[in-house]
Every structure is written in structure tokens, then in C-alpha cells.
Design a protein around this motif. Structure first.
Motif, mmCIF file in Angstrom:
data_model
loop_
_atom_site.group_PDB
_atom_site.id
_atom_site.type_symbol
_atom_site.label_atom_id
_atom_site.label_comp_id
_atom_site.label_asym_id
_atom_site.label_seq_id
_atom_site.Cartn_x
_atom_site.Cartn_y
_atom_site.Cartn_z
ATOM 1 N N ALA A 57 33.744 -24.263 -23.378
ATOM 2 C CA ALA A 57 34.287 -25.094 -24.449
ATOM 3 C C ALA A 57 34.340 -24.194 -25.672
ATOM 4 O O ALA A 57 33.293 -23.823 -26.206
ATOM 5 N N GLY A 58 35.538 -23.810 -26.076
ATOM 6 C CA GLY A 58 35.652 -22.782 -27.094
ATOM 7 C C GLY A 58 35.061 -21.492 -26.548
ATOM 8 O O GLY A 58 35.407 -21.051 -25.453
ATOM 9 N N ASP A 59 34.144 -20.881 -27.293
ATOM 10 C CA ASP A 59 33.476 -19.660 -26.829
ATOM 11 C C ASP A 59 32.148 -19.943 -26.153
ATOM 12 O O ASP A 59 31.427 -19.012 -25.785
ATOM 13 N N VAL A 60 31.821 -21.208 -25.974
ATOM 14 C CA VAL A 60 30.525 -21.594 -25.424
ATOM 15 C C VAL A 60 30.612 -21.802 -23.921
ATOM 16 O O VAL A 60 31.420 -22.617 -23.451
ATOM 17 N N GLN A 61 29.781 -21.082 -23.170
ATOM 18 C CA GLN A 61 29.697 -21.306 -21.730
ATOM 19 C C GLN A 61 28.797 -22.520 -21.498
ATOM 20 O O GLN A 61 27.582 -22.437 -21.620
ATOM 21 N N VAL A 62 29.422 -23.640 -21.164
ATOM 22 C CA VAL A 62 28.639 -24.863 -20.975
ATOM 23 C C VAL A 62 28.168 -25.021 -19.533
ATOM 24 O O VAL A 62 27.306 -25.852 -19.246
ATOM 25 N N ALA A 63 28.744 -24.244 -18.619
ATOM 26 C CA ALA A 63 28.253 -24.147 -17.242
ATOM 27 C C ALA A 63 28.467 -22.707 -16.796
ATOM 28 O O ALA A 63 29.531 -22.137 -17.021
ATOM 29 N N TYR A 64 27.444 -22.106 -16.181
ATOM 30 C CA TYR A 64 27.546 -20.704 -15.798
ATOM 31 C C TYR A 64 26.524 -20.412 -14.702
ATOM 32 O O TYR A 64 25.623 -21.221 -14.433
ATOM 33 N N SER A 65 26.643 -19.241 -14.060
ATOM 34 C CA SER A 65 25.747 -18.865 -12.969
ATOM 35 C C SER A 65 24.898 -17.666 -13.372
ATOM 36 O O SER A 65 25.346 -16.793 -14.117
#
Length: 473
Positions: A57-65
Motif C-alpha cells: 500500500a503505497g511504499d508500505v509492504q503490508v504483507a511479505y515473506s
């Protein structure tokens, strides 16, 4: 002897051909189904060996591994899970929701557009890195929306913000919510237990209330009825019917207004006054006796009613519904009661069409897909249709601005917003569905807020809408 050998050879050849055909059919037509089958233990373990792409969302990784210490497997992580879960959903080997489900092939690298980019990994025997999904969500607006909803109720609430010019979904908040991390663990027993607990929790936290639940829109629906009145030339003489009460056609039941003073108590008034003061009797009579059921359904559908909007691949909103019914029920539905039900997304689209000179854009949640910072796909704005003419959209905007300047939402003066309040009675419930549906006067943001509880839409949902608007501008 030669005859027997030939027969044996023919049978063996037929068997080989049958096996090859069967393998080909499985590989061509059943491989995906078998790979996704919950009984496939290899599939369960293999998913955690993939470097799954991020959801942003924008530059924010709201889900990642993140890679585990074994150097071979990955675990899924969520940032501000309760805030962004209506967007991300959750990832599990045997079940997924939200973008984790709809964009699964992109995220795990099996989608053809992503796997081609990972050809080098394939040659070296590595599983391809998944693609990153960039959403249209504005992080600040999403945070504000969720926190405001949470503070407003102990029941259900939702908010959606849409860019009226493009259809991009800028905020999609739902309350109560949940943290996807609790159900995305590799321990199948723990994940199953967390899911069961959430499924039985009050308020249905797993349900995205912004797109998957229907609520009576109350007086916020008067935007649509006002559009129908303009389209049928009902206000051309300058006035519309009003009055302190109105008897539903064919019944002995009468409805009234929320207040009996001012223009709502007069026999006739202007459409803009009836709208600003939210006269139930005006819009009930217009819908039932002057526009009629067919006309109201047609106008509703032009704003998107009846459409299961696919706002991301594989993710559909439930269809809002204006009932095909008799005159009495049409009267109720015309001011947002009775069997008239809508999603919060749908009501945001109503405001978006008004703000965008009558043109309704299809909503979308995905902005682009990237692999190793290279963009491989983008979402282009798509027109759904024209809800009203540009001239009538301008008249509707005047009405929605009058709601704030002199009507039922004067508490929002100075906030740079316009819209329509709504307070819907819920059968058998001790609470109301409190709405505010509107837009930022400077554009291009359209916002719908619904929160359940005591009180009125203008006093409760209106300030939430204004706070989201401030976060977008």
C-alpha cells in the motif's frame, strides 16, 4: 508364435498410448486442480518453499515473506494486520482470502507473466520469486478509516474511499477486523483453531464489511432518488411534494419525517430543500408514484446496483439490490428502507459518479504488478457507464453541498466535504445503520461510511468521512 507376439505388442503399445494420453490430460487440464487440492501434502510443504511476493500500500509492504533459519522455507508476515486485512486477506496452505487468494498465482510466481521473468531461477532449479502486488490503497487514509470506525462502535462498521476519476480504491476498512498472522502460521492445527475462533466471534471479523455485507442505506440513498426525479422532470416546476406524513399506497400505514418543522412539514417544497432536510415523505412519494418501481430500478442500476463488481482478480463485491416490488415497498426503498440493501463500496460509487460529472468508473484495488522492480502489468481506468448527465450531476452536487451548508450535516462546515446523511432502521435491532456518503469538494475523492449504533448518520458517520477526506487531501 509370431501372431501372439504381434498381439502382445499391440496391447502393450495401446497401454503405453493410454498412459501417455492420461498423463497429458492430467498435465494439461488437471495439474492446477491437483496442485491446489487440500489433500496434497506435497503442495502444503512446497508453498512454504516459495519466496512469495509482497502486497504493498503505497511504499508500505503490508504483507511479505521472510526466510527462515533453515534457508529453504519462508513464513508470511503482516504489517498492521487488523488495519489492512480487508485488502490483504490471509495466506494459508489450504485456504486464502483477499488479495492473497485473488492474486495467488502472481504472488507465488506460478502466473505465466511472472514465471517467464523467473526463467533463470527455473534453469538453476530454484523456485521462481513471486511478483509484488501494488494496491491503490493510501496507507494514511486506511489507518484513519480503521481507527475511526473502531472508535465509533462495538458492532459493525465499514468505510470505502474511491478516486472518482479513475475508480481506484483508496481506502477499504472493515470493523471488527482480525490479524492475518494468527491464521497464516504453518502449524495447521494452530491455524485451524484460530480460524474457528474468528468464525465464531461477534461481528464476524473475517467478513469484509465493505464489500461482502449488505446494509439498508437509509437516507443516503436519496441521492439516487433525487437523480431519478431530475431524469423524469419531476422538479421542473420548482417544487416537489412534501408533508409531515405520507400513506404508503394500498395500505393504511403512514410514514413520517425525522423532524416535523421547516420544509418537510409543508405541502410542497423545492427538491434541494427536501434533500438538504432529508424529507422522507418527499422521496417516498417521488419513488412510488412519480418515478415508479421500474424507473427506480433503472436509475439504481445505472449507479451500479445489481452488479457484482470485480474489484480485483477473483474478488467480487456482493450485488446491491433495489427490490422489484409493489408501490408501498417501492416507497420505503426510495428513501433507503424496506428491502433496499447496498454495500458500502456501492454507496461510495454513487458519490463518485456524482463527483465525476455523472460518469461511473469501475472500482479497482490493484495498481500494478512488479517483479524485481520491473513493472509487468498495470491497471487502466475503465468506464462502467453514465449514471446521470453532467448537468444533473451538477444539480446533485448542489444538493449535497446544501446538506452541509444548511441541512442535516452542518457540523461538517469547513471540512471541505459534501454529501448525504443516512440513518437506517434495522428490523428487530436496537441500533441504527448510520451513514454519510459524499465527496471532497476539491476532488477527486468519494467516500462512504457506515457504522452501527445509536444516534444519527450526520453526527457519527459524517465526522469519520471528514477525517478520511482530510487524510486523502
Amino acid at each position: 508364435m509370431n501372431v501372439q507376439l504381434r498381439r502382445t505388442a499391440v496391447v502393450a503399445l495401446a497401454m503405453i498410448i493410454a498412459i501417455m494420453v492420461n498423463i497429458t490430460l492430467i498435465m494439461a487440464f488437471q495439474s492446477d486442480r491437483l496442485r491446489q487440492d487440500s489433500r496434497n501434502a506435497r503442495q502444503f510443504n512446497r508453498q512454504y518453499e516459495r519466496d512469495r511476493g509482497a502486497i504493498l500500500a503505497g511504499d508500505v509492504q503490508v504483507a511479505y515473506s521472510v526466510k527462515n533459519e533453515d534457508g529453504k522455507t519462508y513464513d508470511r508476515r503482516y504489517r498492521e494486520g487488523e488495519v489492512f486485512s480487508p485488502v490483504t486477506g490471509y495466506f494459508g496452505a489450504f485456504s486464502k482470502t483477499g488479495l492473497e487468494q485473488g492474486m495467488n498465482a502472481v504472488l507465488d510466481g506460478t502466473d505465466s507473466t511472472v514465471s517467464v521473468r523467473g526463467l533463470v531461477d527455473w534453469i538453476t532449479g530454484k523456485l521462481p520469486k513471486g511478483g509484488d502486488v501494488h494496491t491503490t490503497i493510501v496507507p494514511r487514509a486506511q489507518r484513519v478509516a480503521y481507527r475511526q470506525l473502531k472508535a465509533s462502535t462495538s458492532l459493525q462498521a465499514a468505510a470505502v474511499a474511491v478516486n472518482a476519476e479513475t475508480g481506484a480504491i483508496e481506502a477499504m476498512a472493515s470493523y471488527p477486523s482480525y490479524d492475518p498472522a494468527t491464521v497464516s502460521v504453518r502449524d495447521a492445527s494452530a491455524a485451524s483453531g484460530a480460524l474457528k475462533k474468528l468464525e465464531g466471534a461477534a461481528g464476524d471479523p473475517l467478513l469484509n464489511k465493505a464489500t461482502r455485507e449488505l446494509y439498508p442505506p437509509g437516507s443516503s440513498f436519496k441521492i439516487v432518488t433525487a437523480a431519478a426525479a431530475l431524469a423524469h422532470g419531476i422538479a421542473e416546476d420548482g417544487t416537489v411534494p412534501a408533508g409531515a406524513s405520507y400513506r404508503l399506497p394500498g395500505t393504511t400505514t403512514s410514514i413520517s419525517n425525522s423532524h416535523d418543522s421547516g420544509p418537510c412539514s409543508e405541502a410542497r417544497t423545492t427538491l434541494i430543500n427536501a434533500f438538504a432536510q432529508s424529507c422522507n415523505t418527499t422521496f417516498a412519494e417521488i419513488g412510488a408514484e412519480e418515478v415508479g418501481n421500474a424507473g427506480m430500478r433503472e436509475q439504481s442500476e445505472s449507479f451500479g446496483y445489481g452488479t457484482r463488481f470485480e474489484y480485483a482478480p477473483g474478488l467480487n463485491a456482493v450485488a446491491s439490490d433495489f427490490p422489484d416490488t409493489d408501490a408501498a415497498q417501492t416507497a420505503l426503498a426510495s428513501y433507503g428502507q424496506g428491502a433496499n440493501v447496498a454495500t458500502v463500496l456501492q454507496m461510495a460509487l454513487v458519490a463518485a459518479a456524482v463527483e465525476n460529472d455523472g460518469v461511473l468508473m469501475r472500482p479497482h484495488l490493484v495498481e500494478k504488478i512488479t517483479v524485481r522492480n520491473a513493472t509487468i502489468d498495470t491497471t487502466d481506468p475503465v468506464v462502467f457507464g453514465r449514471a446521470v448527465t453532467a448537468g444533473r450531476a451538477a444539480e446533485l452536487r448542489q444538493m449535497m453541498e446544501a446538506v452541509v451548508s444548511e441541512g442535516t450535516a452542518t457540523n461538517l462546515q469547513g471540512d471541505g466535504v459534501a454529501g448525504k446523511t443516512g440513518t437506517a432502521d434495522v428490523d428487530g435491532a436496537a441500533y441504527n445503520d448510520r451513514w454519510f456518503v459524499g465527496y471532497t469538494v476539491s476532488g477527486p475523492h468519494a467516500i462512504a461510511v457506515m457504522t452501527q449504533g445509536a444516534g444519527y448518520g450526520g453526527s457519527v458517520a459524517g465526522p469519520i468521512m471528514a477525517a478520511i477526506a482530510a487524510a486523502l487531501t
